[in-house]
Structures are given as structure tokens and as C-alpha cells.
Design a protein around this motif. Structure first.
Motif, PDB file in Angstrom:
ATOM      1  N   ALA A 686      77.988 122.845  75.437  1.00  0.00           N
ATOM      2  CA  ALA A 686      78.006 123.002  73.978  1.00  0.00           C
ATOM      3  C   ALA A 686      77.358 121.807  73.292  1.00  0.00           C
ATOM      4  N   LEU A 687      77.648 120.570  73.745  1.00  0.00           N
ATOM      5  CA  LEU A 687      77.074 119.381  73.119  1.00  0.00           C
ATOM      6  C   LEU A 687      75.564 119.349  73.327  1.00  0.00           C
ATOM      7  N   GLU A 688      75.126 119.794  74.504  1.00  0.00           N
ATOM      8  CA  GLU A 688      73.686 119.832  74.791  1.00  0.00           C
ATOM      9  C   GLU A 688      72.975 120.790  73.853  1.00  0.00           C
ATOM     10  N   LEU A 689      73.561 121.986  73.657  1.00  0.00           N
ATOM     11  CA  LEU A 689      72.941 122.969  72.774  1.00  0.00           C
ATOM     12  C   LEU A 689      72.931 122.493  71.331  1.00  0.00           C
ATOM     13  N   LEU A 690      74.004 121.843  70.905  1.00  0.00           N
ATOM     14  CA  LEU A 690      74.083 121.356  69.517  1.00  0.00           C
ATOM     15  C   LEU A 690      73.040 120.291  69.239  1.00  0.00           C
ATOM     16  N   ARG A 691      72.704 119.496  70.204  1.00  0.00           N
ATOM     17  CA  ARG A 691      71.703 118.464  70.003  1.00  0.00           C
ATOM     18  C   ARG A 691      70.285 119.041  70.001  1.00  0.00           C
ATOM     19  N   GLU A 692      70.108 120.172  70.719  1.00  0.00           N
ATOM     20  CA  GLU A 692      68.773 120.755  70.830  1.00  0.00           C
ATOM     21  C   GLU A 692      68.444 121.662  69.659  1.00  0.00           C
ATOM     22  N   GLU A 693      69.418 122.325  69.080  1.00  0.00           N
ATOM     23  CA  GLU A 693      69.139 123.336  68.063  1.00  0.00           C
ATOM     24  C   GLU A 693      70.166 123.244  66.942  1.00  0.00           C
ATOM     25  N   VAL A 694      69.756 123.672  65.750  1.00  0.00           N
ATOM     26  CA  VAL A 694      70.637 123.682  64.587  1.00  0.00           C
ATOM     27  C   VAL A 694      71.250 125.071  64.451  1.00  0.00           C
ATOM     28  N   ASN A 708      86.630 118.386  76.396  1.00  0.00           N
ATOM     29  CA  ASN A 708      87.371 119.270  75.500  1.00  0.00           C
ATOM     30  C   ASN A 708      86.714 119.328  74.127  1.00  0.00           C
ATOM     31  N   GLY A 709      87.276 120.197  73.304  1.00  0.00           N
ATOM     32  CA  GLY A 709      86.680 120.421  71.987  1.00  0.00           C
ATOM     33  C   GLY A 709      86.753 119.216  71.067  1.00  0.00           C
ATOM     34  N   TYR A 710      87.777 118.396  71.219  1.00  0.00           N
ATOM     35  CA  TYR A 710      87.890 117.197  70.372  1.00  0.00           C
ATOM     36  C   TYR A 710      86.729 116.231  70.640  1.00  0.00           C
ATOM     37  N   GLU A 711      86.471 115.999  71.934  1.00  0.00           N
ATOM     38  CA  GLU A 711      85.407 115.067  72.294  1.00  0.00           C
ATOM     39  C   GLU A 711      84.046 115.587  71.851  1.00  0.00           C
ATOM     40  N   PHE A 716      79.376 115.039  68.444  1.00  0.00           N
ATOM     41  CA  PHE A 716      78.398 115.783  67.650  1.00  0.00           C
ATOM     42  C   PHE A 716      78.353 115.255  66.215  1.00  0.00           C
ATOM     43  N   ARG A 717      79.517 114.897  65.661  1.00  0.00           N
ATOM     44  CA  ARG A 717      79.517 114.340  64.304  1.00  0.00           C
ATOM     45  C   ARG A 717      78.805 112.983  64.281  1.00  0.00           C
ATOM     46  N   GLN A 718      78.964 112.186  65.318  1.00  0.00           N
ATOM     47  CA  GLN A 718      78.252 110.921  65.399  1.00  0.00           C
ATOM     48  C   GLN A 718      76.742 111.158  65.485  1.00  0.00           C
ATOM     49  N   PHE A 719      76.353 112.181  66.268  1.00  0.00           N
ATOM     50  CA  PHE A 719      74.932 112.531  66.396  1.00  0.00           C
ATOM     51  C   PHE A 719      74.361 112.960  65.051  1.00  0.00           C
ATOM     52  N   GLU A 720      75.108 113.765  64.295  1.00  0.00           N
ATOM     53  CA  GLU A 720      74.637 114.208  62.978  1.00  0.00           C
ATOM     54  C   GLU A 720      74.418 113.024  62.037  1.00  0.00           C
ATOM     55  N   ARG A 721      75.324 112.058  62.055  1.00  0.00           N
ATOM     56  CA  ARG A 721      75.175 110.892  61.185  1.00  0.00           C
ATOM     57  C   ARG A 721      73.953 110.067  61.572  1.00  0.00           C
ATOM     58  N   GLU A 722      73.742 109.932  62.903  1.00  0.00           N
ATOM     59  CA  GLU A 722      72.591 109.154  63.348  1.00  0.00           C
ATOM     60  C   GLU A 722      71.277 109.837  62.991  1.00  0.00           C
ATOM     61  N   GLN A 742      96.737 121.413  64.683  1.00  0.00           N
ATOM     62  CA  GLN A 742      95.883 121.654  63.512  1.00  0.00           C
ATOM     63  C   GLN A 742      95.432 120.326  62.893  1.00  0.00           C
ATOM     64  N   GLU A 743      96.375 119.400  62.707  1.00  0.00           N
ATOM     65  CA  GLU A 743      96.035 118.118  62.093  1.00  0.00           C
ATOM     66  C   GLU A 743      95.041 117.340  62.950  1.00  0.00           C
ATOM     67  N   ARG A 744      95.180 117.432  64.256  1.00  0.00           N
ATOM     68  CA  ARG A 744      94.264 116.707  65.140  1.00  0.00           C
ATOM     69  C   ARG A 744      92.855 117.282  65.047  1.00  0.00           C
ATOM     70  N   CYS A 745      92.780 118.589  64.943  1.00  0.00           N
ATOM     71  CA  CYS A 745      91.461 119.216  64.820  1.00  0.00           C
ATOM     72  C   CYS A 745      90.753 118.740  63.558  1.00  0.00           C
ATOM     73  N   ILE A 746      91.462 118.684  62.479  1.00  0.00           N
ATOM     74  CA  ILE A 746      90.851 118.253  61.222  1.00  0.00           C
ATOM     75  C   ILE A 746      90.483 116.773  61.296  1.00  0.00           C
ATOM     76  N   SER A 747      91.333 115.963  61.967  1.00  0.00           N
ATOM     77  CA  SER A 747      91.098 114.515  62.010  1.00  0.00           C
ATOM     78  C   SER A 747      89.846 114.153  62.802  1.00  0.00           C
ATOM     79  N   VAL A 748      89.472 114.958  63.837  1.00  0.00           N
ATOM     80  CA  VAL A 748      88.295 114.614  64.650  1.00  0.00           C
ATOM     81  C   VAL A 748      87.010 115.122  64.012  1.00  0.00           C
ATOM     82  N   GLY A 749      87.113 115.914  62.935  1.00  0.00           N
ATOM     83  CA  GLY A 749      85.891 116.333  62.235  1.00  0.00           C
ATOM     84  C   GLY A 749      85.696 117.819  62.130  1.00  0.00           C
ATOM     85  N   MET A 750      86.632 118.641  62.652  1.00  0.00           N
ATOM     86  CA  MET A 750      86.498 120.085  62.494  1.00  0.00           C
ATOM     87  C   MET A 750      86.835 120.472  61.064  1.00  0.00           C
TER      88      MET A 750
END
Length: 778
Positions: A686-694, A708-711, A716-722, A742-750
Motif C-alpha cells: 500500500a505504501l509503495e502504491l501511494l508513493r507511485e500514484e495519487v 500495519n495501517g498506523y505505520e 504516507f503523511r510524512q511523504f505528502e508533507r515532503e 478510533q482515537e488512535r486512528c485519528i491521531s496518526v493522521g486518518m
């Protein structure tokens, strides 16, 4: 301040006040005695003056008689008929008179008058005029006795005492008068020196108030004083305490007024200057003596207090200080049998008793310390055991929570596939029998999901992890929405749903709408479940409304005409896994968790729940709340599902899921809604595809192998900022349904969260919402 000084100052008034009283009485007594002395002096002076005047009268009368019997005077009277010889005899007699006046200084003049008042002979320095002599002659009586007349010469301001005697002439009815005049000053001149030395004032007045003679050092007596004194004098009595302020000076004078012979008044006065000096001297002496007595008294009191009181107290203080230092073998000794000796004896006895008690306390202290040490060791052991038990309980609680979370995930994952496939299957062409089967699959799955949710809620409440989200809530709308959701079930059982709202209950209150809806779903759902015919009522009632405090007290009642609950089972209906009896479970089903969760949720919302029921008559569940009145929230218009379906937005979605069945379900739902779907079976892919395509949207599972999904989201959010790329919406789709997840998902950027099993309508709604926000073209 030392005690002896304080006691001396306290007792000093007891000495000073009597001393002042004695001094005042002594001064008053001295003044009274001085008044008596001055009165006696006045009386003595008055008597001496009167005696001098009487002696003067007697002397003048003797001289008068002497001249009457003198041969020269007889020769003169015999020659009155012979004018030639009378003239010579008159001259001779005048010479005799002048010599007599010089010989007797008290005599001022001598006259011989005929019966008409004509001067026949006179001495030198005669001061009387013929008119005055005629007036005096007329005042005489026709007898041969010596008569006294008073004459005041206003020209010379002198007073004369006249002695007159009528002398009859032989062989005729006529007579001549012999006048002796004496000036009174010569009589009283001897008192001048005495009066000045003794502070005496004298004033001699006639009846007309004319001053005749005055002896005064200063101008303390005048004519007016004389007249006033004469008018106020009661005869010859002494006028007590009669004072006059003379010459505008506040000088006190003691006056005595005496009426003398021939209408003469004698005023004698004494000033109080000497008395004042004596009083001042006495006062000064009294002050000096008083000061000495006061000082001696203070010293005496100081010494007495120090010896009899302060010294014993000092000894008592020193012994007390020694005892305070632990020196118990100290005794007080006092020679005597007074109260101090009794105090010392009692103090010694008290010290002995305290020492004995102290020894007992020390022994008890040692025993107590031993027991405390023993008990402390026991408590430390118990505390260690308790700490170990707590740690084990925490481990067990965490293990329980982890187990429930894992079980929830493991159950929800296949349940998601089962219910998802059932939902997809419903959208296909099915026979009536197949549709029935699919519907039963859905109902069974929803029942299993409800059970899982109840178990998770109970676990969160017991662990203290359940939190309320308080917001402005429309109570009436929530009740109506729950009734609408359950109306289909009620219609199937031919049960009528009735609602009644009290208008006094404010429209919006501060509450957790989700948990209130859960409570009402449980109560109204149970009422419909256990009612075979009749109706279910939901009623709100305002009990108290306080606009000042901005609170309202109200209750919500859920009434049914169902099977009811027996009284012996009613008390335990809020216990977990509890139902009225076993037949109820067999007949109606259920786990008995609903009311237990409801009771605990109501407690968390600061409310109470109460149940009343009769077997076969129905039940009533009453909720009582005291909540804060809320302001109406700003109206937010959310697009309806129909609107979203009509205005569908199709996007390119990355679906990240490691479970093949769930992947199949989600992909099928998305494709049916017209979306382009790319699949990633693990986090790294998933991370590979996200970096290759929008992508327009990402549906992210959480628990996956490799990453996992958190990592994935964080990297991916760090990649978007860069790369300065716009943020791609990420929606978590996971079987971890706890609030923490739920709170953890929101805290990591979902951006959003969907719990498995996924409902197709909810999935479509969430996807359309985030695609619309991301401005994906239609």
C-alpha cells in the motif's frame, strides 16, 4: 514586665487613693482653722478700734469738764456783762485754748458760743465757719449734759468729733456753749502700722456712707464697698464667707461690719493673701510628703511582693523547668504554713504522680512500639501482597481487554465477510425462498454483532474507559428516531407506539446523544420484545425548571402492557447476565446484558433508573435526570443518502485489506457504486502504491502483516508533507471497534473510521462525503 513590678503597680492605687483623701481632708481642715483664726482677728481688731474710740471720747469729755471748772473760764463767764473787760478775757481765753490744743494733740479746736451761735472765743486754727457753728448749735439739746456731735468737713476731707456742753449764766436765762473738736485720725493713727503688717483694711463711715477714716494698703476698700457692706450687714454679726472682687482683681476679703455710736460704721477686712500662701505651702508640702510616701510604699510593696509571692513563684518556675528537662527528683521546700506551703506540697505530690504516670507511659510506649513494629511488618506484607494482587489484577484486566479486543477483531473479521456477502447477495436476483434465507443470515449476523457490542460496552464500563461526549441534544428528536427505528418490529407484533412530550422540558439539553439513544433503544426494544399485545408508551415530564441556575429536572418513562416481572425478580434485573427467569430466556432470547449496561450508562450520565412491574400487568421503567439547559446548536445541513446517490461522485480508490473475503466484499460494494478500485493486500504494498500514484481516497485496514495501517498512514503523511502534495483522505476499516482504536486512528493522521462489519449504505455515505470534500469531479 516582671511580676513584682506588675503587682506593685496594681497595689499602688490602694495606697495612693487613701493618701490623696487624707491630704484633701487635711487641707480642708487647715483652711477651716485659718478661717476661724481670721474671724477671731477681725473681732479683736474691731474691739480694739471701738475701745480706742471710747477712750478718746472719755479723754475729750474729761478735758471739757476740766475747762468748765477752770477759774479762767469762770472769770470769762462772769465778765460777759462788762464789755471792756470781756474783750480782754476773751483774748486771754483764746490763748488758753490755743495752749490747750497744743498741749493735747487730739484737740483740733475749741469754741465758746453764745445761745445764738456767735463765737465768743476760739483757739487758733479753728476750721468751722459761722454758718457751720450756727447749724451745730441748733442740733444741741437744752440740757447741761455733755453732748456729742459728728462733723465731716468735706473741704478738708476730715472727720471731727465735737463735744459740747451748755453752761448756764448766773442770774439770767441765757447760756453759753463750750465746743471741743477732735480729729478722729489722731485716734486711729496708731492702727496704721499694725494694719499694714497684718494685712488689715479698715474703713470708718458715717450713716451717709461718707468715708471718715481709711487704712488700706492698696485700693481694696472704697466708698461703694462701705455702703454695700452697711446695707448687707445684719447688725453686729460677723458676715461669714462674704467676698468682694475689688478693683477688677479676684482678691478675697473677709469683712466685718460694726455700728458704732453716733451713727458711725466700722468696716474691717482681712485679705486672704497670707492664707493662700500658707495653703500653697501646705499643698507643696503635701505633694512632697505624698511623693515620699508613694515612693516608700512602692519600695515596700516591691520588697514584700518579691519576698512573699515572686520568690516562691520563681522557685516554682525553676523546678518546673528542671522537670521539663527530665529531672524528676526535684522537690520544693518552703518554711511556713501558709497557702504557699500548701501549694508546694500539692506541686510535689503532682510531680510524683506525673513521674509515675510518665514511667507507665514510657513502658506502654515501648510495648506499643513493639506492637506497631509488628503490625507495620504485617501491614507491609499485606501491602506487598495487595500490590502484587493489584498488579496481577491489572495484568488480568489488560489481558481481558486485549482478549476482548482480539476476540472482537477476530469475530468481526469473518462476520464482516458474512454480512457483506449477504448484503451483496440481496442486490442480486433471488427467489423468494433465497431472499428469506439471506434475510435470516442478516438477522443472525446483526444479533451476533449486537451481542459483541454489548460485551464490549460492559467491558469498557467496568474498566472505566467509557467516556461521555456531552453536546446540545434534542431529547424529543432522539425519542422519535428510536421509535421510528423500532416501529417496524412493533407493527409486525400489532403493538401501538405512543409518545407524549412535556412542553416545559427545554428543547435542547447538555447530554451524550449516542449513549442516551443506546439507553432508549434498550428500554423501548425490551418493552416491544416482552409485549405481545397492547401498547408501548414513552412519556417525558418536567419536575423542576430553574432558569437562573439554567438546569432542569425531568423524567422519561417507558411503559408497556407486556408480561411484567414478579416482585422477587425485580430487584436483580439490572445485574449483568440476569433475566426474570429461565423461561423468559427460552421464550424471548437475550443475554441479560441490556439492562445492566443501561443502568451503568444512566449512572454515568448522573441519572437514576427505577423499575415498577406486576406480573401479567406490564412494566414501567423511569429515568430521572438533572441536566443543564443548552443553547440550540447551529443548524448543519448534511446531504441525505438519496441526494448522495443522485449526486454520486466516482473516484479512484486504493483498497488496503489482507483478508481475502473482506477484500472481495469491499471491492464488490465499491465497484457497484461506480468507483475505480486498486487493491493492496499488505501495508508495504500500500505504501509503495501511494508513493507511485495519487488516489482520490484510501480505505485502510489496521491489522495487517509486515506493516500495519498506523505505520502506513504516518509514513504516507510524512511523504505528502515532503512532496508538498495535497492530503489524501484515509478512512480506516477495522474490526478494532473500541473508542481507543478510533482515537488512535485519528491521531496518526486518518480522517475517518468505519467499524466492521461494514454496511454498504454506510460505506457509500462515507466515501461520497470524503470524495465531495476532496473536490473530486463527478
Amino acid at each position: 514586665m516582671p511580676l513584682r513590678v506588675k503587682l506593685a503597680l496594681i497595689l499602688m492605687p490602694l495606697v495612693l487613693i487613701p493618701l490623696l483623701l487624707v491630704g484633701k481632708l487635711s487641707l480642708d481642715h487647715l483652711q477651716e482653722q485659718m478661717d476661724k483664726v481670721r474671724r477671731t482677728q477681725l473681732q479683736t481688731i474691731s474691739k480694739e478700734v471701738m475701745m480706742s474710740i471710747r477712750q478718746f471720747d472719755q479723754e475729750v469729755e474729761l478735758k471739757l469738764d476740766f475747762f468748765v471748772d477752770d477759774m479762767s473760764f469762770h472769770s470769762f463767764t462772769s465778765q460777759l456783762g462788762d464789755p471792756d473787760r470781756f474783750s480782754d478775757m476773751a483774748k486771754h481765753l483764746s490763748v488758753r485754748f490755743s495752749r490747750a490744743a497744743n498741749l493735747f494733740p487730739s484737740l483740733s479746736f475749741i469754741y465758746v458760743l453764745d445761745s445764738e451761735g456767735h463765737v465768743l472765743a476760739q483757739s487758733e486754727h479753728a476750721v468751722l465757719t459761722s454758718l457751720q457753728l450756727e447749724a451745730l448749735t441748733q442740733q444741741l439739746q437744752d440740757d447741761e449734759q455733755i453732748q456729742t456731735l459728728n462733723f465731716f468737713d468735706k473741704t478738708s476731707d476730715k472727720y471731727f468729733v465735737l463735744k459740747a456742753k451748755n453752761i448756764p449764766l448766773k442770774d439770767t436765762s441765757r447760756h453759753i456753749t463750750l465746743f471741743f473738736g477732735a480729729e478722729l485720725d489722731s485716734v486711729l493713727s496708731g492702727f496704721q502700722t499694725f494694719a499694714v503688717n497684718e494685712g488689715v483694711h479698715m474703713l470708718l463711715c458715717n450713716a451717709s456712707g461718707d468715708p471718715i477714716y481709711k487704712v488700706s494698703h492698696g485700693d481694696h476698700l472704697n466708698d461703694l464697698d462701705c455702703l454695700n457692706s452697711m446695707n448687707q450687714a445684719p447688725g453686729h454679726e460677723y458676715i461669714k464667707a462674704q467676698y468682694f472682687a475689688l478693683n477688677s482683681k479676684n482678691q478675697d476679703l473677709k469683712l466685718k461690719v460694726d455700728e458704732l455710736e453716733r451713727d458711725l460704721w466700722l468696716v474691717t477686712a482681712l485679705d486672704d493673701h497670707s492664707r493662700s500662701i500658707l495653703s500653697q505651702n501646705h499643698g507643696v508640702m503635701l505633694i512632697i510628703v505624698g511623693a515620699l510616701v508613694l515612693l516608700a510604699s512602692y519600695v515596700l510593696i516591691y520588697v514584700i511582693m518579691d519576698y512573699f509571692i515572686v520568690r516562691p513563684i520563681r522557685g516554682l518556675s525553676q523546678v518546673s523547668e528542671h522537670i521539663g528537662q527530665g529531672k524528676w527528683h526535684v522537690n520544693l521546700h518552703y518554711e511556713g504554713k501558709d497557702e504557699i506551703a500548701t501549694l508546694y506540697q500539692n506541686f510535689n505530690s503532682m510531680v510524683a504522680n506525673i513521674h509515675a504516670a510518665y514511667r507507665e507511659v514510657e513502658e506502654s510506649k515501648k510495648n506499643l512500639e513493639a506492637k506497631v513494629n509488628e503490625r507495620t511488618s504485617s501491614l507491609q506484607e499485606s501491602a506487598w501482597q495487595l500490590d502484587q494482587a493489584k498488579k496481577q489484577a491489572d495484568i488480568a484486566n489488560r489481558a481481558k481487554s486485549d482478549f476482548l479486543a482480539n476476540m472482537s477483531h477476530e469475530i468481526r473479521t469473518p462476520l464482516n465477510g458474512m454480512l457483506g456477502m449477504a448484503q451483496i447477495l440481496e442486490d442480486t436476483d433471488l427467489t423468494e425462498e433465497q431472499g428469506t434465507y439471506v434475510h435470516q443470515i442478516n438477522e443472525s449476523g446483526q444479533g451476533l454483532l449486537s451481542l459483541i457490542n454489548d460485551i464490549l460496552d460492559l467491558s469498557k464500563i467496568e474498566a472505566g474507559k467509557m467516556q461521555l461526549h456531552v453536546e446540545p441534544t434534542n431529547i424529543n428528536q432522539i425519542i422519535l428516531s428510536v421509535l421510528n427505528l423500532l416501529r417496524g418490529t412493533a407493527v409486525e407484533k400489532n403493538i401501538q407506539l405512543v409518545s407524549s412530550f412535556d412542553p416545559q422540558v427545554p428543547e435542547f439539553l447538555e447530554a451524550d446523544s449516542l449513549r442516551l439513544r443506546q439507553v432508549l433503544m434498550n428500554l423501548i426494544g425490551n418493552a416491544i420484545k416482552f409485549t405481545e399485545e397492547g401498547e408501548v408508551k414513552v412519556i417525558t415530564e418536567c419536575l423542576e425548571l430553574d432558569r437562573e441556575l439554567n438546569i432542569v429536572k425531568f423524567k422519561i418513562r417507558v411503559l408497556d402492557t407486556g408480561i411484567g416481572i414478579s416482585s422477587d425478580k425485580l430487584m436483580g434485573i439490572f445485574d449483568a447476565f440476569s433475566q426474570a427467569d429461565g423461561s423468559t430466556t427460552r421464550r424471548f432470547g437475550g443475554t441479560g446484558l441490556g439492562l445492566s449496561i443501561t443502568k451503568r450508562l444512566v449512572d454515568m450520565m448522573r441519572g437514576t433508573i427505577h423499575a415498577e412491574s406486576q406480573l401479567g400487568q406490564g412494566s414501567c421503567f423511569e429515568l430521572l435526570f438533572i441536566w443543564t439547559i443548552a443553547k440550540p446548536p447551529e443548524e448543519i445541513i448534511s446531504p441525505s443518502l438519496e441526494f448522495l446517490q443522485d449526486q454520486s461522485v466516482h473516484g479512484h480508490i486504493l483498497l488496503v485489506e489482507d483478508n481475502a473475503v473482506n477484500l472481495k466484499v469491499a471491492k464488490t460494494m465499491l465497484l457497484k457504486n461506480g468507483h475505480q478500485v486498486t487493491i493492496a493486500s499488505d501495508g508495504e504494498k500500500a505504501l509503495e502504491l501511494l508513493r507511485e500514484e495519487v488516489y482520490d481516497l484510501v480505505l485502510m485496514d489496521v491489522q495487517m502483516p509486515k506493516m500495519n495501517g498506523y505505520e502506513v498512514t504516518q509514513q504516507f503523511r510524512q511523504f505528502e508533507r515532503e512532496q508538498e502534495r495535497a492530503e489524501t483522505p484515509i478512512i480506516a476499516i477495522t474490526a478494532n471497534a473500541l473508542k481507543y482504536d478510533q482515537e488512535r486512528c485519528i491521531s496518526v493522521g486518518m480522517n475517518d473510521f468505519i467499524a466492521k462489519p461494514v454496511k454498504k449504505d454506510e460505506l457509500h455515505h462515507r466515501v461520497q462525503t470524503w470524495l465531495t470534500r476532496a473536490n473530486v469531479p463527478k
